[in-house]
Write an enzyme that holds these catalytic residues in place. Structure first.
Site, mmCIF file in Angstrom:
data_model
loop_
_atom_site.group_PDB
_atom_site.id
_atom_site.type_symbol
_atom_site.label_atom_id
_atom_site.label_comp_id
_atom_site.label_asym_id
_atom_site.label_seq_id
_atom_site.Cartn_x
_atom_site.Cartn_y
_atom_site.Cartn_z
ATOM 1 N N GLY A 243 0.806 -1.214 0.000
ATOM 2 C CA GLY A 243 0.000 0.000 0.000
ATOM 3 C C GLY A 243 0.838 1.262 0.000
ATOM 4 N N ASP A 275 3.229 6.476 -11.492
ATOM 5 C CA ASP A 275 2.747 7.735 -12.075
ATOM 6 C C ASP A 275 1.247 7.881 -11.869
ATOM 7 O OD1 ASP A 275 5.369 8.076 -12.995
ATOM 8 O OD2 ASP A 275 4.917 7.039 -14.868
#
Length: 333
Positions: A243, A275
């Protein structure tokens, strides 16, 4: 130094990013065997720009491409995705860069760069000045890739940082270290100088040491605390399958650090996930969301990215964000 809350009151100028976007050729197997290739574009900054545009934000890309067909493909694709490329530069003396993806094993893809002397590596500070002069941005997005391309591109980044500070622009830096472009020593020298000027610093857990002063490398919490004391607005750490976590600064009014687990999806291609994560995080910042919601959107957009081949093709629209919470097998009509 701006805070996430300050974005709500900042003048509307959209997001500005710049860097090298290349033509990307994706093969179906070992390159030495030949075969067909899929043609697209790839570049960390333009991936973020596309991700933000799909989420409904105004975003400009002010990179440089060659005055060639490859450069036209880059600009055409970005325009088609809703990214403003009016500030992009055409370099008649250098080609657009090339990137080859070579799937070699089921979970291993080799990447081959052909970007030495490319138009993107020759981006000038003047191009950045023109982008700010046309309209000072609401947010400046930078990565650690662009300064690694060469002296001119690094000077363009420095100019962007200076102009952002003068205009009170929110600055987001994704370290995005690329060992094929520069050494850890070179990267650390630049990232350590930039970090105290940044409002939001994004890094994977193994990139974080590049931003802290020498001798401060260690546990994540300690490094984040060091960066916050140096003036970084907030530190966002990508943890891959574990995470992500955000360490908010005291001025942001958030409690932290906060952690959110990754979403369980069937991964097809990890390229571009970082990204997409950055685009999601910036999107939630622009919407004035608290740290918990910023992480949640970033993890969601990153999860979308890995489910689709390509650098940016899997980036979700705002209407698609809830799809990952649908029950398996659900048909959306």
């Amino acid at each position: 130094m701006s805070t996430p809350q300050a974005l709500l009151n900042a003048p509307e100028g959209g997001v500005l990013t710049f860097g090298e976007t290349m033509v990307a050729l994706r093969g179906s197997g070992p390159l030495k065997l030949g075969g067909s290739m899929n043609v697209s574009i790839a570049g960390a900054e333009s991936n973020v720009a596309i991700g933000l545009a799909r989420l409904g934000h105004e975003v400009r890309w002010a990179g440089a491409v060659g005055d060639d067909e490859a450069g036209q493909l880059v600009l055409r694709t970005l325009r088609a995705e809703g990214v403003d490329v009016s500030g992009a530069s055409l370099d008649p003396e250098a080609p657009t860069g090339l990137l080859l993806f070579e799937p070699r094993l089921p979970e291993l893809t080799r990447v081959h760069y052909y970007r030495a002397g490319s138009a993107g590596s020759r981006l000038t500070p003047e191009a950045v000045e023109c982008a700010f002069a046309a309209r000072p941005p609401h947010v400046l997005h930078l990565t650690g890739i662009t300064p690694a391309l060469g002296p001119s591109a690094r000077e363009a980044c420095e100019q962007a940082l200076q102009l952002a500070e003068e205009h009170g622009t929110f600055i987001c830096l994704d370290i995005n270290f690329r060992s094929r472009l520069w050494s850890t020593r070179e990267a650390a020298e630049v990232m350590r100088a930039w970090a105290p000027r940044v409002d939001a610093l994004i890094a994977s857990d193994d990139e974080l040491p590049l931003a802290v002063p020498p001798g401060s490398e260690g546990q994540e919490n300690a490094m984040a605390e060091t960066l916050l004391k140096l003036g970084v607005g907030e530190v966002v750490v990508k943890l891959g399958a574990a995470g992500a976590r955000v360490h908010p600064g005291s001025e942001g009014g958030e409690c932290g650090p906060l952690h959110r687990p990754a979403r369980a999806v069937r991964a097809v291609d990890p390229v571009g996930a970082g990204d997409a994560f950055g685009a999601g995080y910036l999107s939630a910042l622009l919407d004035g969301e608290p740290a918990e919601a910023r992480l949640d959107r970033a993890i969601t957009t990153g999860a979308f990215a890995v489910t689709t081949p390509g650098d940016w093709e899997g980036a979700p629209t705002r209407a698609e964000l809830p799809l990952l919470t649908a029950q398996p097998g659900t048909v959306v009509r």
